[in-house]
Write a protein that holds these residues in place. Structure first.
Motif, mmCIF file in Angstrom:
data_model
loop_
_atom_site.group_PDB
_atom_site.id
_atom_site.type_symbol
_atom_site.label_atom_id
_atom_site.label_comp_id
_atom_site.label_asym_id
_atom_site.label_seq_id
_atom_site.Cartn_x
_atom_site.Cartn_y
_atom_site.Cartn_z
ATOM 1 N N ILE A 75 54.428 0.474 4.024
ATOM 2 C CA ILE A 75 54.538 -0.089 2.742
ATOM 3 C C ILE A 75 53.545 0.983 1.786
ATOM 4 N N VAL A 76 53.843 1.140 0.499
ATOM 5 C CA VAL A 76 53.464 2.212 -0.571
ATOM 6 C C VAL A 76 52.094 2.074 -0.310
ATOM 7 N N SER A 77 51.238 0.966 -0.388
ATOM 8 C CA SER A 77 49.952 1.009 -0.740
ATOM 9 C C SER A 77 49.287 1.681 0.384
ATOM 10 N N GLU A 78 49.637 1.617 1.684
ATOM 11 C CA GLU A 78 49.046 1.997 2.676
ATOM 12 C C GLU A 78 49.310 3.745 2.948
ATOM 13 N N LYS A 79 50.448 4.306 2.272
ATOM 14 C CA LYS A 79 50.533 5.484 2.592
ATOM 15 C C LYS A 79 50.237 6.603 1.157
ATOM 16 N N MET A 80 50.062 5.761 -0.025
ATOM 17 C CA MET A 80 49.941 6.609 -1.157
ATOM 18 C C MET A 80 48.375 7.136 -1.176
ATOM 19 N N ARG A 81 48.352 8.000 -2.219
ATOM 20 C CA ARG A 81 46.994 8.641 -2.371
ATOM 21 C C ARG A 81 46.385 7.782 -3.550
ATOM 22 N N PRO A 82 45.437 7.157 -3.217
ATOM 23 C CA PRO A 82 44.674 6.345 -4.558
ATOM 24 C C PRO A 82 44.200 7.218 -5.739
ATOM 25 N N ARG A 83 44.322 6.622 -7.065
ATOM 26 C CA ARG A 83 43.899 7.305 -8.056
ATOM 27 C C ARG A 83 42.357 8.076 -7.869
ATOM 28 N N ASN A 84 41.574 7.212 -7.213
ATOM 29 C CA ASN A 84 40.249 7.763 -7.231
ATOM 30 C C ASN A 84 40.143 8.858 -5.977
ATOM 31 N N GLN A 85 41.030 8.993 -5.513
ATOM 32 C CA GLN A 85 41.441 10.318 -4.347
ATOM 33 C C GLN A 85 42.032 11.520 -4.902
ATOM 34 N N MET A 86 42.575 11.294 -6.099
ATOM 35 C CA MET A 86 43.622 12.436 -6.523
ATOM 36 C C MET A 86 42.706 13.374 -7.666
ATOM 37 N N THR A 87 43.167 14.501 -7.757
ATOM 38 C CA THR A 87 42.654 15.375 -8.459
ATOM 39 C C THR A 87 43.694 15.489 -9.935
ATOM 40 N N ILE A 88 42.997 14.960 -11.084
ATOM 41 C CA ILE A 88 43.778 14.762 -12.389
ATOM 42 C C ILE A 88 43.070 15.297 -13.210
ATOM 43 N N TYR A 89 43.990 15.455 -14.270
ATOM 44 C CA TYR A 89 43.361 15.835 -15.846
ATOM 45 C C TYR A 89 43.404 14.765 -16.840
ATOM 46 N N MET A 90 42.446 14.444 -17.371
ATOM 47 C CA MET A 90 42.552 13.315 -18.372
ATOM 48 C C MET A 90 42.307 13.977 -19.850
ATOM 49 N N LEU A 91 43.564 13.668 -20.600
ATOM 50 C CA LEU A 91 43.520 14.140 -21.765
ATOM 51 C C LEU A 91 42.420 13.561 -22.826
ATOM 52 N N PRO A 92 41.741 14.564 -23.528
ATOM 53 C CA PRO A 92 40.535 13.751 -24.389
ATOM 54 C C PRO A 92 41.143 12.900 -25.361
ATOM 55 N N ASP A 93 40.451 12.145 -25.812
ATOM 56 C CA ASP A 93 40.633 10.993 -26.801
ATOM 57 C C ASP A 93 40.843 11.789 -27.995
ATOM 58 N N GLY A 94 41.937 11.753 -28.733
ATOM 59 C CA GLY A 94 42.129 12.093 -30.086
ATOM 60 C C GLY A 94 42.426 13.639 -30.107
ATOM 61 N N MET A 95 42.479 14.143 -28.882
ATOM 62 C CA MET A 95 42.893 15.916 -29.028
ATOM 63 C C MET A 95 44.360 16.100 -28.832
ATOM 64 N N ALA A 96 44.793 16.964 -29.619
ATOM 65 C CA ALA A 96 46.218 17.122 -29.764
ATOM 66 C C ALA A 96 46.463 18.265 -28.549
ATOM 67 N N GLU A 97 47.760 18.201 -28.099
ATOM 68 C CA GLU A 97 48.290 18.980 -26.810
ATOM 69 C C GLU A 97 48.128 20.695 -27.338
ATOM 70 N N ALA A 98 48.102 20.961 -28.671
ATOM 71 C CA ALA A 98 47.820 22.354 -29.214
ATOM 72 C C ALA A 98 46.257 22.641 -28.827
ATOM 73 N N GLU A 99 45.226 21.546 -28.770
ATOM 74 C CA GLU A 99 43.857 21.870 -28.795
ATOM 75 C C GLU A 99 43.650 21.980 -27.380
ATOM 76 N N VAL A 100 44.361 21.651 -26.350
ATOM 77 C CA VAL A 100 43.998 21.612 -25.116
ATOM 78 C C VAL A 100 44.428 23.039 -24.305
ATOM 79 N N GLU A 101 43.337 23.720 -23.792
ATOM 80 C CA GLU A 101 43.765 24.886 -23.499
ATOM 81 C C GLU A 101 44.277 25.149 -22.028
ATOM 82 N N LEU A 102 45.347 25.711 -21.523
ATOM 83 C CA LEU A 102 45.936 25.384 -20.494
ATOM 84 C C LEU A 102 45.145 25.866 -19.201
ATOM 85 N N THR A 103 44.039 26.793 -19.499
ATOM 86 C CA THR A 103 42.934 26.991 -18.634
ATOM 87 C C THR A 103 42.213 25.815 -18.103
#
Length: 263
Positions: free
Chosen positions: A110-138
């Motif tokens: 089943i999915v829950s046994e094989k998936m990578r949970p969110r707390n173990q994932m490397t993610i990028y959280m878009l800052p609140d209120g920041m437009a995509e043009a303000e987020v540097e690709l680096t």
């Protein structure tokens, strides 16, 4: 998963390739020895020995010896690397069947046994209120280090916005070569490209957006995940949410490699 192989042709109780090897290898060895002996035998030891005979022997020797050596090499390569080729073939077949496999190829678990949970994932959280043009690709590439080659981009509600593969960023940077929208050729660019620059380049927005990823419910099976993945042409990632819709917070993540390892 095992791959069914066709039975090899038999001859006198042995596979035909066995007799082929028995025939080719000794014949080639005897042939090489005979050629070498002939060249040595016709080598002029006296001044009156015919020089054209030596040249003819050298020509035959140089023409036939590589051919005999190649035959022996092919036979030895086949016998010593056959298992490796079969193993590689099985892994390749598993990867291909992940996307377009037959209906009788089943995933267990089943999915829950094989998936990578969110707390173990490397993610990028878009800052609140920041437009995509303000987020540097680096800001994204700095998270994609070592073995990390895929990066989920979430909003503040923890719903996925994009799933970016490092290969697409590398391709974007190599194609733009430091030139950004509105910039004249040869003009020096002082700022880093933004997330918006990347998304607006070529077909990147479609390649990393919600239409490029599959979704499955947390209580679904791996077979459900595979079916969802196959419905999205070119997709390599399955996002796990509570009911399998894209507007819910992400709970986990399955890649095409995860599914292949679950066969």
């Amino acid at each position: 998963m095992t791959v069914a192989s066709k039975s090899a042709p038999m001859l006198f109780g042995q596979p035909a390739r066995f007799w082929l090897a028995i025939l080719i290898v000794p014949t080639c060895i005897v042939g090489m020895i005979a050629l070498a002996w002939h060249v040595i035998d016709v080598t002029p030891t006296k001044k009156d020995a015919p020089n054209h005979q030596l040249e003819t022997a050298k020509y035959i020797f140089s023409a036939i010896l590589p051919l005999l050596g190649t035959w022996v090499g092919i036979v030895l390569t086949f016998y010593f690397t056959r298992d490796n080729f079969e193993s590689a073939g099985q892994e390749t077949r598993a990867a291909l069947e992940l996307a377009k496999g037959p209906a009788d190829l089943h995933y267990t678990g089943i999915v829950s046994e094989k998936m990578r949970p969110r707390n173990q994932m490397t993610i990028y959280m878009l800052p609140d209120g920041m437009a995509e043009a303000e987020v540097e690709l680096t800001a994204l590439t700095n998270k994609m280090v070592g073995p990390i080659s895929r990066l989920p981009v979430l909003n503040q509600s923890k719903t996925i916005r994009y799933l970016i593969h490092k290969s697409l960023i590398t391709e974007y940077l190599s194609q733009t070569q430091g030139q950004y929208p509105g910039q004249s050729p040869g003009q020096t660019q002082t700022q880093n490209p933004s997330l918006l620059d990347f998304l607006d380049h070529d077909n990147n927005r479609a390649n990393v957006g919600l239409n490029a990823v599959a979704f499955v419910a947390i209580d679904g099976t791996l077979e459900d995940a595979r079916a969802s993945l196959r419905e999205k042409a070119g997709s390599q990632d399955v996002i796990v949410t509570q009911t399998g819709t894209s507007d819910e917070p992400i709970l986990g993540w399955l890649t095409n490699n995860d599914l292949a390892n679950s066969l």
